[in-house]
Design an enzyme around this catalytic site. Structure first.
Site, mmCIF file in Angstrom:
data_model
loop_
_atom_site.group_PDB
_atom_site.id
_atom_site.type_symbol
_atom_site.label_atom_id
_atom_site.label_comp_id
_atom_site.label_asym_id
_atom_site.label_seq_id
_atom_site.Cartn_x
_atom_site.Cartn_y
_atom_site.Cartn_z
ATOM 1 N N GLY A 70 58.648 -18.750 51.115
ATOM 2 C CA GLY A 70 58.563 -17.693 50.102
ATOM 3 C C GLY A 70 57.379 -17.900 49.173
ATOM 4 N N GLY B 142 56.654 -15.994 46.499
ATOM 5 C CA GLY B 142 56.847 -15.199 45.284
ATOM 6 C C GLY B 142 56.380 -16.041 44.101
ATOM 7 C CG PHE B 143 56.840 -14.643 40.100
ATOM 8 C CD1 PHE B 143 55.623 -14.491 39.449
ATOM 9 C CD2 PHE B 143 57.590 -13.516 40.346
ATOM 10 C CE1 PHE B 143 55.172 -13.249 39.052
ATOM 11 C CE2 PHE B 143 57.157 -12.263 39.947
ATOM 12 C CZ PHE B 143 55.941 -12.126 39.301
ATOM 13 N N GLY B 144 57.937 -18.423 42.407
ATOM 14 C CA GLY B 144 58.263 -19.843 42.496
ATOM 15 C C GLY B 144 57.422 -20.555 43.544
ATOM 16 C CB VAL C 47 62.455 -18.901 57.218
ATOM 17 C CG1 VAL C 47 63.359 -20.107 57.462
ATOM 18 C CG2 VAL C 47 61.011 -19.335 57.039
ATOM 19 C CD GLU D 36 61.001 -2.162 33.868
ATOM 20 O OE1 GLU D 36 61.227 -2.139 35.097
ATOM 21 O OE2 GLU D 36 60.512 -3.138 33.284
ATOM 22 C CG ASP E 281 65.257 -14.421 41.307
ATOM 23 O OD1 ASP E 281 64.969 -14.975 40.237
ATOM 24 O OD2 ASP E 281 65.027 -13.211 41.541
HETATM 25 C C1 LIG Z 1 62.143 -4.553 40.101
HETATM 26 C C2 LIG Z 1 62.115 -5.901 39.463
HETATM 27 C C3 LIG Z 1 61.614 -6.054 38.180
HETATM 28 C C4 LIG Z 1 61.573 -7.302 37.581
HETATM 29 N N1 LIG Z 1 61.064 -7.408 36.313
HETATM 30 C C5 LIG Z 1 60.937 -8.630 35.746
HETATM 31 C C6 LIG Z 1 60.313 -8.772 34.479
HETATM 32 O O1 LIG Z 1 59.896 -7.790 33.865
HETATM 33 N N2 LIG Z 1 60.181 -10.037 33.976
HETATM 34 C C7 LIG Z 1 60.633 -11.140 34.661
HETATM 35 O O2 LIG Z 1 60.443 -12.253 34.181
HETATM 36 N N3 LIG Z 1 61.248 -11.029 35.843
HETATM 37 C C8 LIG Z 1 61.406 -9.801 36.416
HETATM 38 N N4 LIG Z 1 62.010 -9.674 37.633
HETATM 39 C C9 LIG Z 1 62.591 -10.879 38.272
HETATM 40 C C10 LIG Z 1 61.522 -11.701 38.943
HETATM 41 O O3 LIG Z 1 60.698 -10.886 39.733
HETATM 42 C C11 LIG Z 1 62.202 -12.777 39.776
HETATM 43 O O4 LIG Z 1 62.971 -13.579 38.925
HETATM 44 C C12 LIG Z 1 61.185 -13.629 40.510
HETATM 45 O O5 LIG Z 1 60.453 -12.840 41.416
HETATM 46 C C13 LIG Z 1 61.865 -14.764 41.261
HETATM 47 O O6 LIG Z 1 60.890 -15.502 41.916
HETATM 48 P P1 LIG Z 1 61.224 -16.207 43.312
HETATM 49 O O7 LIG Z 1 60.014 -17.008 43.658
HETATM 50 O O8 LIG Z 1 62.530 -16.877 43.238
HETATM 51 O O9 LIG Z 1 61.418 -15.003 44.335
HETATM 52 P P2 LIG Z 1 60.467 -13.806 44.719
HETATM 53 O O10 LIG Z 1 59.370 -13.642 43.743
HETATM 54 O O11 LIG Z 1 61.375 -12.653 44.978
HETATM 55 O O12 LIG Z 1 59.808 -14.279 46.084
HETATM 56 C C14 LIG Z 1 60.556 -14.493 47.243
HETATM 57 C C15 LIG Z 1 59.585 -14.487 48.434
HETATM 58 O O13 LIG Z 1 60.265 -14.995 49.560
HETATM 59 C C16 LIG Z 1 59.976 -14.204 50.687
HETATM 60 N N5 LIG Z 1 61.109 -14.350 51.588
HETATM 61 C C17 LIG Z 1 62.403 -14.036 51.347
HETATM 62 N N6 LIG Z 1 63.168 -14.356 52.390
HETATM 63 C C18 LIG Z 1 62.347 -14.881 53.317
HETATM 64 C C19 LIG Z 1 62.555 -15.401 54.639
HETATM 65 N N7 LIG Z 1 63.772 -15.455 55.199
HETATM 66 N N8 LIG Z 1 61.481 -15.826 55.336
HETATM 67 C C20 LIG Z 1 60.224 -15.768 54.793
HETATM 68 N N9 LIG Z 1 59.989 -15.306 53.563
HETATM 69 C C21 LIG Z 1 61.030 -14.875 52.833
HETATM 70 C C22 LIG Z 1 59.793 -12.805 50.125
HETATM 71 O O14 LIG Z 1 58.992 -12.006 50.991
HETATM 72 C C23 LIG Z 1 59.110 -13.095 48.794
HETATM 73 O O15 LIG Z 1 57.703 -13.077 48.893
HETATM 74 C C24 LIG Z 1 62.066 -8.430 38.274
HETATM 75 C C25 LIG Z 1 62.583 -8.290 39.558
HETATM 76 C C26 LIG Z 1 62.595 -7.037 40.159
HETATM 77 C C27 LIG Z 1 63.138 -6.898 41.553
#
Ligand SMILES: Cc1cc2nc3c(=O)[nH]c(=O)nc-3n(C[C@H](O)[C@H](O)[C@H](O)COP(=O)(O)OP(=O)(O)OC[C@H]3O[C@@H](n4cnc5c(N)ncnc54)[C@H](O)[C@@H]3O)c2cc1C
Length: 428
Positions: free
Chosen positions: A8, A10-12, A76, A168, A301
């Site tokens: 993943g 994403g942010f993390g 994955v 929003e 998350d």
């Molecule tokens: C619409 C919306 C608005 C938001 N607004 C805010 C805000 O204003 N402020 C704030 O702080 N937070 C906000 N959030 C929350 C924030 O985006 C999440 O807390 C943050 O993205 C979590 O980061 P993460 O790295 O855990 O997951 P994510 O950023 O969701 O990244 C997960 C990544 O894993 C990948 N992935 C998932 N499953 C698989 C798999 N099986 N195989 C390969 N890749 C995979 C996905 O493609 C993705 O790129 C918002 C969320 C949403 C949905």
């Protein structure tokens, strides 16, 4: 060199990879999509204010300068913690020495998965395109509709869930109806569109203090949103939404419904072999590894992490901070140093409601209205990935602010879900 696999970007996951930039490790970043997505501005794509490239960037490009990273676009499907490998959708196995799972979360329909096609949630760019198409198509159908009742159904938009995304979406939908589309239709007045926000608890933005929640409600109502708190949705179909509140069961004739009521952790957590919490999240130690394994870290998350005895919220700063700590702990482990405990730094919360309307909580300071909106705008542009995106977003917003126009009003795919049958009879 030790092999670190990150699932993943994403942010993390991205924060973890960057923290490992100078480390003597080999990193494989695996993501099912080819882009890193700035989810906080996703609602702008769903409401035609921004185009997709303004809030996303190719992962391969972001990490191109980091020589110790190989990027793979793949899904994955499972993790074998005993065999220390992950499996991809085509059956390929990738071995690791250390694993960071940062797969994020998805929508939850509280066991009513049949609602997914009727009321899409907002998580990915595909979701945003789907919602944008539904919103724009609803006005198109209304323009063609000769039956007044059905026309009203097309012009009634329902947002379920009064968290940040629901608020929003509702605020922006009103702006589209009242300003953006003004003067463009001949048979309907887009201004007459109704936007209803349904929330199960007794106030919107429940994560904020009650006075800020109330401010948000006032601002939303001033914009023209019909806010219905204490209302639990019990039924959704192609023509209507039914909800229950103190007055009994109510039916709202509405053909466009957006879901922002529930979040569940990525199903990938199930293959880690530990007991998950009620939201499907993976309990982690203070050092962010799973029980009994200091080679597997879960962040963002997907993690049920605690800091100072309190649950860490599912927000992007928390995911980034966890990514950095997990990366440091892998380096600590390799160097036989003690591991670092995660401590969440809360820099505040912001929620936008619409044009010139927002609420903000930074330390002890609470503010709302135009100053909060300006602050929200600044923060969101600042945290976007890439200079080009910042310039694009700023110019699009300046244009939208001055003209009320939204520049990304493209309808690209065909109908499905709730809008599949535009001429079905109305609810009685
Ligand atoms: C619409 C919306 C608005 C938001 N607004 C805010 C805000 O204003 N402020 C704030 O702080 N937070 C906000 N959030 C929350 C924030 O985006 C999440 O807390 C943050 O993205 C979590 O980061 P993460 O790295 O855990 O997951 P994510 O950023 O969701 O990244 C997960 C990544 O894993 C990948 N992935 C998932 N499953 C698989 C798999 N099986 N195989 C390969 N890749 C995979 C996905 O493609 C993705 O790129 C918002 C969320 C949403 C949905």
């Amino acid at each position: 060199m030790p092999h670190v696999v990150i699932i993943g970007c994403g942010f993390g996951g991205l924060a973890a990879a960057r923290e490992l930039a100078g480390a003597d490790v080999r990193i494989t970043m695996i993501d099912r999509s080819n882009h890193h997505l700035f989810q906080p501005l996703l609602y702008q794509v769903a409401t035609a204010g921004l185009s997709a490239p303004a809030i996303s960037a190719p992962i391969r490009n972001i990490l191109s300068g980091q020589r110790n990273v190989t990027t793979l676009m793949a899904d994955v499907t499972s993790i074998d913690v005993n065999g220390k490998s992950v499996s991809l959708e085509d059956g390929t196995r990738i071995d690791y020495d250390y694993l960071i799972v940062a797969a994020g979360s998805t929508h939850s329909y509280f066991g009513r998965d049949e609602w997914a096609g009727l009321a899409p949630g907002l998580k990915t760019l595909e979701d945003a395109f789907d919602i944008r198409r539904r919103i724009l198509m609803a006005f198109e159908y209304a323009e063609r509709e000769t039956d007044e009742r059905r026309r009203q159904e097309w012009l009634t938009f329902t947002v379920i869930g009064g968290g940040a995304t629901g608020v929003e979406m509702a605020g922006t939908l009103v702006e589209i109806a009242r300003h953006t589309l003004r003067g463009e239709f001949r048979n309907i007045d887009p201004h007459s569109a109704r936007v209803v926000l349904i929330e199960g608890s007794d106030r919107i933005l429940g994560a904020y203090p009650p006075d800020l929640s109330e401010k948000a409600r006032e601002q939303l109502q001033k914009l023209g949103v019909d806010v219905r708190t204490g209302s639990r949705v019990v039924h959704i179909d192609e023509q209507c939404v039914r909800y229950a509140n103190f007055g009994g069961e109510q039916t709202l004739a509405s053909r466009t419904v957006i879901w922002s009521a529930g979040v569940a952790a990525s199903p990938l957590g199930k293959s880690l072999g530990v007991e998950l919490d009620r939201a499907g999240r993976v309990p982690v130690s203070p050092e962010l590894n799973i029980a009994g394994r200091d080679d597997v870290y879960v962040i963002g998350d997907l993690a049920a992490a605690q800091s100072d005895g309190k649950p860490v919220p599912g927000v992007s700063p928390a995911a980034k901070q966890m990514g950095r700590v997990a990366a440091r702990n892998i380096q600590n482990r390799i160097a036989n140093r003690p591991l670092q405990a995660f401590k969440y730094q809360d820099y505040g919360s912001l929620a936008t409601i619409g044009r010139k309307a927002a609420i903000a909580m930074v330390g002890k300071f609470k503010f709302s209205g135009f100053p909060a909106w300006l602050f929200w705008l600044f923060v969101h542009v600042y945290f976007l990935i890439g200079f080009r995106n910042r310039v694009m977003v700023m110019s699009d917003w300046a244009w939208a602010y001055l003209t009320f126009k939204r520049s990304a009003r493209v309808i690209s795919s065909t109908m499905h879900g709730k809008q599949e049958t535009p001429h079905k009879p109305s609810v009685e």
